[in-house]
Structure formats: C-alpha cells, structure tokens
Design a protein around this motif. Structure first.
Motif, PDB file in Angstrom:
ATOM      1  N   VAL A 114       0.826  -1.205   0.000  1.00 15.26           N
ATOM      2  CA  VAL A 114       0.000   0.000   0.000  1.00 15.26           C
ATOM      3  C   VAL A 114       0.865   1.262   0.000  1.00 15.26           C
ATOM      4  O   VAL A 114       0.571   2.225  -0.710  1.00 15.26           O
ATOM      5  N   ALA A 115       1.966   1.238   0.747  1.00 13.26           N
ATOM      6  CA  ALA A 115       2.805   2.439   0.841  1.00 13.26           C
ATOM      7  C   ALA A 115       3.326   2.855  -0.532  1.00 13.26           C
ATOM      8  O   ALA A 115       3.477   4.041  -0.815  1.00 13.26           O
ATOM      9  N   ASN A 116       3.598   1.880  -1.385  1.00 10.63           N
ATOM     10  CA  ASN A 116       4.104   2.195  -2.723  1.00 10.63           C
ATOM     11  C   ASN A 116       3.035   2.064  -3.804  1.00 10.63           C
ATOM     12  O   ASN A 116       3.322   2.204  -4.992  1.00 10.63           O
ATOM     13  N   GLU A 117       1.807   1.744  -3.396  1.00  6.58           N
ATOM     14  CA  GLU A 117       0.677   1.580  -4.322  1.00  6.58           C
ATOM     15  C   GLU A 117       0.975   0.555  -5.412  1.00  6.58           C
ATOM     16  O   GLU A 117       0.759   0.785  -6.597  1.00  6.58           O
ATOM     17  N   LYS A 194       9.219  -1.657  -8.706  1.00  5.08           N
ATOM     18  CA  LYS A 194       8.198  -0.818  -8.070  1.00  5.08           C
ATOM     19  C   LYS A 194       8.343   0.645  -8.467  1.00  5.08           C
ATOM     20  O   LYS A 194       7.414   1.434  -8.291  1.00  5.08           O
TER      21      LYS A 194
ATOM     22  N   HIS B 231       1.266  10.927   0.385  1.00  4.48           N
ATOM     23  CA  HIS B 231       0.518   9.681   0.574  1.00  4.48           C
ATOM     24  C   HIS B 231      -0.933   9.982   0.964  1.00  4.48           C
ATOM     25  O   HIS B 231      -1.869   9.344   0.472  1.00  4.48           O
ATOM     26  N   VAL B 306      12.240   6.228  -8.088  1.00  7.27           N
ATOM     27  CA  VAL B 306      12.198   5.329  -6.931  1.00  7.27           C
ATOM     28  C   VAL B 306      10.751   4.986  -6.587  1.00  7.27           C
ATOM     29  O   VAL B 306       9.827   5.685  -7.010  1.00  7.27           O
ATOM     30  N   PRO B 307      10.531   3.923  -5.805  1.00 12.38           N
ATOM     31  CA  PRO B 307       9.164   3.669  -5.323  1.00 12.38           C
ATOM     32  C   PRO B 307       8.680   4.880  -4.526  1.00 12.38           C
ATOM     33  O   PRO B 307       9.488   5.534  -3.845  1.00 12.38           O
ATOM     34  N   ILE B 308       7.396   5.175  -4.607  1.00  7.09           N
ATOM     35  CA  ILE B 308       6.936   6.437  -4.007  1.00  7.09           C
ATOM     36  C   ILE B 308       7.132   6.475  -2.498  1.00  7.09           C
ATOM     37  O   ILE B 308       7.249   7.550  -1.923  1.00  7.09           O
ATOM     38  N   GLY B 309       7.234   5.320  -1.879  1.00  8.08           N
ATOM     39  CA  GLY B 309       7.494   5.288  -0.443  1.00  8.08           C
ATOM     40  C   GLY B 309       8.946   5.598  -0.092  1.00  8.08           C
ATOM     41  O   GLY B 309       9.307   5.662   1.084  1.00  8.08           O
ATOM     42  N   GLN B 310       9.795   5.766  -1.109  1.00 12.35           N
ATOM     43  CA  GLN B 310      11.210   6.069  -0.845  1.00 12.35           C
ATOM     44  C   GLN B 310      11.603   7.450  -1.359  1.00 12.35           C
ATOM     45  O   GLN B 310      12.792   7.780  -1.445  1.00 12.35           O
ATOM     46  N   GLU B 365      15.593   1.581  -4.003  1.00  8.27           N
ATOM     47  CA  GLU B 365      15.260   0.767  -5.170  1.00  8.27           C
ATOM     48  C   GLU B 365      15.065   1.678  -6.375  1.00  8.27           C
ATOM     49  O   GLU B 365      14.830   2.873  -6.216  1.00  8.27           O
TER      50      GLU B 365
END
Lengths: 497, 416
Positions: A114-117, A194, B231, B306-310, B365
C-alpha cells in the motif's frame, strides 16, 4: 502413457525425449502427456482454432519455467505460453510439436504494498483477485477485461488487455511497472520494478502486448489505484444509433472524460432483453451507458453535463444510478450481451475492430448496409468512447454456406475499420486469427522491423511461433517478411557486441 | 559513371542525393565536444531515409538533432560524423474530434501546443526544456509533473514512424488510441536518445484543456513530511494531476499539489487537499516555472526514479550526499510518481557526481542515473547508468536496429 488415439498424431520424437527431463523439473503431476487431457488445452477462447499440444507442463515457480524453456531452447522445440485460456485471437493455440507452458499453478499474490501503491503477483493470478486483495486497503487494479473473474494477469500482460474502463484508465501497459520474465533462451530477466522509468530502453513497455512471442512473464508488479470517491452511471435511450453517436461526440467534445461509454443497438438490446430481462427502455434503437468516477464534486458537475447533453442529443429516457445495485441493473444488459446473442442466433462471430470515434456513425451505417446486402444479421455492442467495435455476426451453422458468409461479413467489417484509419484489433490481439491481416495495416518494412525486434528476444523463433506476424506457412508468400538474423550480421558486416 | 568515380564523388554530394541540404559542420554543431564533418537537413521522410542509407553505407556515425536543446543529454556520442537536423520534418495533422494528433518530429513543441489550444486541447506533456521539438522531447523521454495523472510521455504515444539506421522507415501503432495490433515499437524509441532510429513523426492522444486549475502549496519542514502529505493526498481520492516536491540547495522544501477539473467542483477539492497539508495555501492556476528542471543550464542533472514510499529518503540522500561531496543539490520532481531530478552545479567534478549517484543507488530501489552531465564532464569517467537490468536484451535490440552501431554510438543505456 503415450497412448495415441486413431487419427491423432503421435507425440513427435524430440518431445518424447524431453518428457523425463520435464518430469524432473515440474514433477510428475506437472507434466501432462495423456492425449485426452492434452486435448482439453487444444484451444483458447477462440475455439475454431484448435491443435492438441505436444505436451503440457504446469510449472509452479520461475525456476521451473526457466528450466523448461532452456530445455526447449537446447532441443529447438517450440513452446507456447498459456494463462487461463480466455483469449479471443488464438494467441494460446498450442503447437502440436511443442510444449504448452500453462501458468495456472502460479497463482500467488506475493505482495500488496500500500505504501508504494503496488501489487506483486504471479502470472496465473486472476485479474479480479488483485482488486479483491487490494480492496480492503481502499485500492483496486484498473484494467478490467470482461473476463476478469477468470482471465490471468499473465495473459493480460501478453495481450495488453483493456476493458470497459480503459477509455479513462488505459490498458494493461499503463499499469505495469515491473516484470520478471523468462526469455526464449531460458534466462530470467527483470524489467522495471516498483519504481517508474527503469533506466534504458523501455523493453517492459514493448513486452506488454507481445502475445507470448518474447518470453513468459513469471512475476508482475502492477500499479494500484485508490478507489474513486464517487461513481455515477447513466443509461440513455435513443430512437436511433445516430442520435446515440451524437451524444457520445457531444460529451467528449465538452471535455468530459467518462470512465466508460458503452453503446448497444436494437438487435443486441433485443438479445439482452430475451436473456436477462434487463428492462431497458422499450422502443430504443440505441442505448448508451455513461459512467463517471472520481472526486465527488467533480463527478457531480460532469454528470449533470453528460445528462443534459444526452437529452439535447435526443435521448427519450435517461436513468441514473448512484449506488452499486442500481449500477449493476444498468450494466446487466451490456455485460450479458455477448452470451445473450446465443439466444437469438445458433452461432455468431465476435469481431474486434477500432475506428476513430468520429468515423463511428459512418462505419455503423456501412455495417448496416453490409448486413442488409448479405442477409447476415449483425448486432453492435461497443466501447463507443474509444471507437472499439465488437460487432456480433449472427448465423445458423446448420445452414450450408452460412458460416462462410458470416466470416465474409466479419472480414469486411475489419476492412471498413482499416479504410477509416483504425485497427484490426483493439483488445483481443492478433494471435493466429488476424496474423494474415497484419499486412493490410502495416507495410512490409513495418512488419520486417517488428520481426527484427522479435528476433532480438527470440533468435531461434521458438517462442509462440506463427503468431502475431504473418508467415508464409500461415498466409502464403508475402514480400517483405523475413525471418532469421539480420542480413548484415549474416554477411559478417556487423559485429556482435 | 565508373566505380572509381562513385567512390571519389564527394561524400556530401552522396549524402544530399536524396534531397537533404548538406553543409560542413562547425564548432557550433559540436555534440559533446565532437564537431561533425557534415550537418544535413532532410526536407521530408524520403530524403531522411536516403540520407541515413547513405550514412550507413559510408559508416558515418550519425546524431539526430531537433532544436539542440537536449544535445547534452546522455553520454556524448563516441563519434559524430554527421548531424541530422529534423527542423524541416514538420507538420501537424490534428483530428480534434478524435483527440488525436500526428505531428512531424521537427515541429516545435510550443507550436504544437498553440495549435491544439485553439481547439481547447493539449498534449499533456509539461515543457521541461524550453524551445524543444516534439521529436527531441520523445527521444529524451522525460515526463513532467502531470505524468502523475495522465501518465508518462510514452503512455501518450499511440503511433510512431522511425527510420532505422539502414534507411528503412517503419511505423507501428496507428491513429486510434485503442489498438493492440503488432509490437509497440514506439515504446523503444521513447527515451532512446536517438540510438535506435530517427523518429520522423509521432501520433499522440490528447486531452481537453481543463476547465479549472488550483494549486495547493505548503512548506514542509522535511522530506518525510512531504512524503506523508503526498501519501495522504493520493489516498484521499482527490485525484491530483501532479504532486511536486521542490527542494532548492538551501532553504525550505515546498510541496505543490495541482488539481484539474470542472469549475463546479474544483474549490471543494482544493479545500479538501489543503486540509491534509498543514499551513497550506490555495491559488488559482498552475505556478510559474511549473515543472521546470531544477538548477541552471550547464549543471549536471541526475534522475532518481524510486518507489513512491522512498521519495523522502532519495531526496534527503541527494542533498546529504552532495554536501558530503563538497557540493550542493537542488531537488525537484514528482513526489506522486516517484521521479526526482537533482541538479549539481557545473563545478561538481566527476568524483563528486559518481559519489552522489552511487550513494543513492545503494540505498534506494529503482534507477539513479546521470541524465545530463555538465559540459565539462563530457569526457570524464562518469558512472551514468549504474546497473541496467535487461542490458543484454537492449544490446540485442540495438544490434537488430543499428547493426553497425552508427546512431549516436555510446549514448544509449550502458554505453550502447
């Protein structure tokens, strides 16, 4: 074990030699040699192309897929990938002397991130399972082909599948960020992940929609979208197709981008009515379904506009749905249309062609003329927003010559699509079914260049051969289609680097 | 004409035989410091085919140039014998009712947008580099802020014609948005920096110009807060067209959320987004300089996807690693799509640049690349690409499309 029935070709020699190795790789229950069981895989959703596969394997891991493909590569044996077998272009038609690699046992959802969709899945996972797994978090997977309950994500990758909502949300290729693939040489390669914009050439983008000719996707990373705040759907009934078409043009020209715009003509409404009693407005010569989704405030503003434009274009009745139950009632007739046609005709052909949206009225008139002249009935059900036609060509297969005449009409409809600057396939793919029509859309140089690209992945030509591009065996001799290495390489003029 | 005469015919004449204007290269034509022997401008696709076929026969390394605004992107070509200018490959065929346009590669992007705007439409591609051509934008493959909602540039391309190194022109895709016939070769050329062929025309899907725009902006105390806001905004169902992070060398970090949509709903949407970002303000329209590249012309530009969480970690590391290398980084990009650009001043040497990219690569990543080296670093030992997954397949594609390695040699991924 290798019992071959009468009239059935024996398993070819190179294949029988591979069986023990295939069993070592996939286990005894992962290799199907029994003729009767092999025959259950003889076709995909397009059943009039059928061929019993030489052998069927059901791998469960990437390593198994890679080992099977390496074995094929070493032996020069062709392989055909298959997902759930719902395809409509015979893209998964087995090779009688090859290995059919079925991904149905690779059906784990590896991650809902979920954090990275993102979701990471194996290729055999059904399309709708991704949305089911993401839904508790408020997310969904956008591509929604009509077979989404059963069709596999791996098959969606191969076909670049669309769906009713691709007008707004795009196709599979717009939602895939990463792939792990097994190349036709049996190597495992990762393309993307990702993150967006993987460095280098966009092989990922070109792999999606390559119909199993560039290898097999064994792990897939897709984008998850936040479920929309609001969805509103309207059904508008018109006296004529022209009036319905005018409403579509008016909506799109007004800058409204619906999630879906679907249209049905009188014959398909009649069929749907007979099959599921969808209770569409009586006397309609066309019904239009328009669905809007997004931020609530935006949807409400656009919905009022779309409703008004339908009325101004001559809709004599407009129904609206604001909850899931009402929406399902509106969609009921549309979703049942293909199956419903079976009620009013013993047999039918589903065609898949695309025209520019502005050409729709003209093409629909021409189809009506074609139908009148040939005496073959054609029901029109289509994604009006993007000009993707799915004419259903009805015939009685018990009547001598009827199926040939229906095929003729179906082919003429594709000719109309090409004449109007469209495409021979919007979402079903080329496969075997339309390979011989590719030269009507592409020049010999175009096709030769596509073949060069294919040979970069598959120089030996063992990955789903005889699909997607025309070959002399399939279509007769045609100029400009060449197989094998680039002539410059062959003559030693170019270096391999 | 005897064999000998053919060979002694001036090369320029052979190059121009198909109708291209040919002149001698000047220092002003240099690409990555290489001054080409010739500069040729074909008037149409047929002449471009003849020109490339001749260059291919003669083994000339050829670099394609639009308006030259991105000639310094990617590694400099190892050789440059011929610069092919696309300036005359222009033309716009706009099918407004179908929301589709076919456009010649040499057409300035601004001209295209002006013509589309007259019909209330746009190509949803933010002009990151001013003055560029359509073909240049596609070959560079860079997408701006609005990629978040409308997709990266590659998703807007529905058809393309490109000429291979040997002069053969080939098309893929078509003029309709929904189309799965054949391989989508346009994907390969997008972002390939002219190493797989000469793009001569591109067909795009278009979008209607939005009725209303609002920008919600807020200063964030740190990148982690900006990521948390991102987010929350993405998860709220507000459907922003863009979520952009802007973190100059020094000073505060800003997060900007762009909303597009119907006039009737836009203010309510903007207020809902503003509530998710502490201390935010709402303004009409898009901010000036929207989506412009960070830093100045001549800086080294890095790209971190990068992955959006990073995103926060990548942004912080770009800043910190630059400081540790004795330089600075201005970071900007799409927090929503996870694609950041960082400008290191031209004074940063190769060791500093390599130090920064390697440190970020090791921690996140995705891909961290040197998108545009500073001119002084053209021949430095730069680690532009890092590890490129699938590089062997990319080499195989290059070998098929350009078997003699003549199109911008060395500029492609991993030095292809």
């Amino acid at each position: 074990m290798f019992d071959e029935g009468e009239g059935e070709p024996r398993m070819p020699q190179p294949l029988t030699a591979l069986i023990p190795r295939l069993r070592e790789i996939c286990g005894d229950d992962g290799v199907i040699t029994d003729r009767t069981r092999r025959r259950t895989y003889e076709s995909d959703g397009l059943t009039y192309h059928a061929s019993t596969p030489g052998v069927v394997v059901l791998p469960t891991t990437t390593d198994q897929v890679a080992a099977v493909v390496r074995l094929c590569a070493d032996a020069g044996v062709p392989f055909v990938p298959r997902g759930a077998g719902t395809g409509l272009s015979a893209g998964a038609l087995p090779h009688s002397e090859g290995v059919l690699i079925v991904t149905s046992r690779m059906r784990r959802i590896l991650e809902i991130d979920v954090a990275n969709e993102r979701a990471v899945v194996q290729p055999g996972v059904a399309n709708l399972e991704v949305t089911r797994a993401a839904a508790p978090h408020g997310y969904y997977y956008a591509p929604d082909p009509s077979s989404q309950q059963v069709c596999s994500v791996g098959g969606n990758i191969a076909e670049n599948s669309g769906g009713a909502h691709c007008l707004k949300y795009g196709f599979t290729v717009n939602h895939v960020l990463g792939l792990e693939i097994v190349t036709p040489q049996g190597e495992v390669v990762r393309l993307g992940g990702k993150a967006a914009d993987a460095p280098g050439y966009d092989l990922l983008g070109a792999f999606v929609g390559s119909e199993g000719t560039l290898g097999i996707a064994t792990e897939i990373t897709v984008r998850l979208l936040r479920a929309p705040q609001k969805v509103r759907t309207l059904l508008a009934a018109f006296e004529t197709m022209d009036a319905g078409g005018a409403a579509v043009s008016a909506i799109i020209s007004a800058g409204v981008l619906p999630a879906a715009v679907e249209m049905m003509d009188a014959l398909s409404i009649e069929a749907a009515e007979a099959a599921v009693a969808c209770d569409y407005p009586p006397g309609a010569g066309a019904v239009l379904i328009v669905e809007l989704d997004g931020p609530a405030a935006d949807v409400d503003a656009q919905f009022e506009r779309a409703t008004r434009l339908c009325r101004e274009s001559g809709a004599f009745e407009v129904r609206t749905a604001d909850d899931a139950a009402e929406r399902a009632r509106i969609w009921k007739g549309r979703k049942s249309a293909f199956a419903a046609v079976g009620r009013i005709s013993p047999a039918y052909i589903v065609q898949d062609g695309v025209v520019p949206r502005t050409a729709l009225p003209d093409v629909l008139r021409r189809i009506a003329e074609l139908s009148a002249a040939s005496g073959i009935r054609v029901a029109n059900v289509f994604h009006a927003g993007d000009g993707n036609l799915h004419p259903l060509v009805l015939f009685d297969d018990a009547e001598p010559g009827a199926s040939e005449r229906a095929a003729e009409v179906s082919g003429r409809i594709l000719d109309l699509c090409i004449e109007h600057g469209g495409s021979i396939t919007g979402e079903h793919g080329v496969g075997v079914d339309k390979a011989c029509q590719m030269p009507e859309m592409f020049s010999p140089a175009d096709l030769e260049t596509m073949d060069l690209f294919r040979s970069a992945f598959d120089p030996a030509g063992i990955a789903n051969p005889e699909k997607l591009l025309p070959t002399p065996r399939l279509c007769g001799e045609r100029p400009g289609v060449r197989k094998g290495v680039h002539p410059l390489v062959a003559e030693g003029a170019a270096e391999q680097f | 004409m005897t064999q000998d005469e053919t060979i002694t015919t001036p090369l320029a004449e052979e190059l121009g035989a198909g109708g291209a204007q040919v002149r001698e290269g000047t220092p002003g034509d240099a690409v990555g410091g290489r001054v080409p022997r010739y500069v040729a401008r074909p008037p149409d696709t047929a002449a471009a085919q003849a020109l490339l076929a001749a260059a291919h026969r003669r083994g000339l390394a050829t670099v394609v140039r639009g308006n030259g605004t991105a000639s310094d992107w990617g590694a400099p070509p190892r050789r440059c014998d011929l610069v092919l200018e696309t300036a005359a490959l222009t033309g716009i065929e706009h099918a407004a009712g179908d929301l589709v346009v076919r456009v010649g590669a040499g057409t300035p992007l601004a001209d295209l947008q002006a013509e589309l705007a007259a019909s209330g439409q746009r190509l949803t591609l933010d002009p990151l580099v001013a003055g560029g051509t359509v073909g240049g934008a596609v070959a560079t493959g860079l997408s701006g802020p609005r990629r978040l909602l409308h997709g990266p540039l590659r998703d807007l391309i529905i058809g393309m014609t490109a000429v291979r190194a040997d002069g053969v022109a080939a098309s893929s895709g078509g003029r309709v948005v929904k189309n799965v016939a054949g391989y989508d070769l346009g994907k390969l050329h997008t972002g390939a920096l002219g190493t797989l062929g000469l793009i001569t025309s591109v067909t795009f899907r278009l979008h209607p110009l939005p009725e209303a725009l609002r920008t919600v902006s807020a200063g964030a105390p740190n990148p982690e807060t900006a990521q948390r806001w991102t987010h929350a905004v993405l998860g709220s169902g507000a459907v922003p067209a863009a979520v952009e992070l802007d973190w100059p060398e020094t000073g505060p970090l800003t997060l900007r959320v762009l909303l597009e949509g119907a006039e009737g709903g836009i203010d309510a949407r903007a207020r809902a987004v503003a509530e998710l970002m502490e201390g935010s303000g709402i303004s009409e329209g898009a901010p000036a300089q929207w989506g412009a590249l960070p830093g100045a012309a001549g800086d080294t530009l890095l790209k971190a996807a990068v992955p959006i969480g990073q995103v926060a970690e990548a942004a912080r590391l770009l800043h910190e690693a630059a400081q540790d290398q004795g330089t600075t980084a201005a970071v900007a990009g799409s927090a929503g799509a996870g694609v950041l650009l960082a400008a290191l001043p031209a004074s940063a040497g190769a060791a500093s640049v390599n130090g920064v990219v390697r440190r970020v690569r090791a921690a996140v990543e995705g891909g961290v690349t040197v998108a545009r080296p500073a001119p002084a670093l053209a021949d430095a030992e730069l680690d532009l690409w890092g590890e490129v997954p699938g590089l062997e397949l990319m080499r195989a594609v290059k070998l098929r499309f350009d078997p003699r390695g003549l199109l911008a040699p060395g500029r492609g991924p991993g030095g292809i």
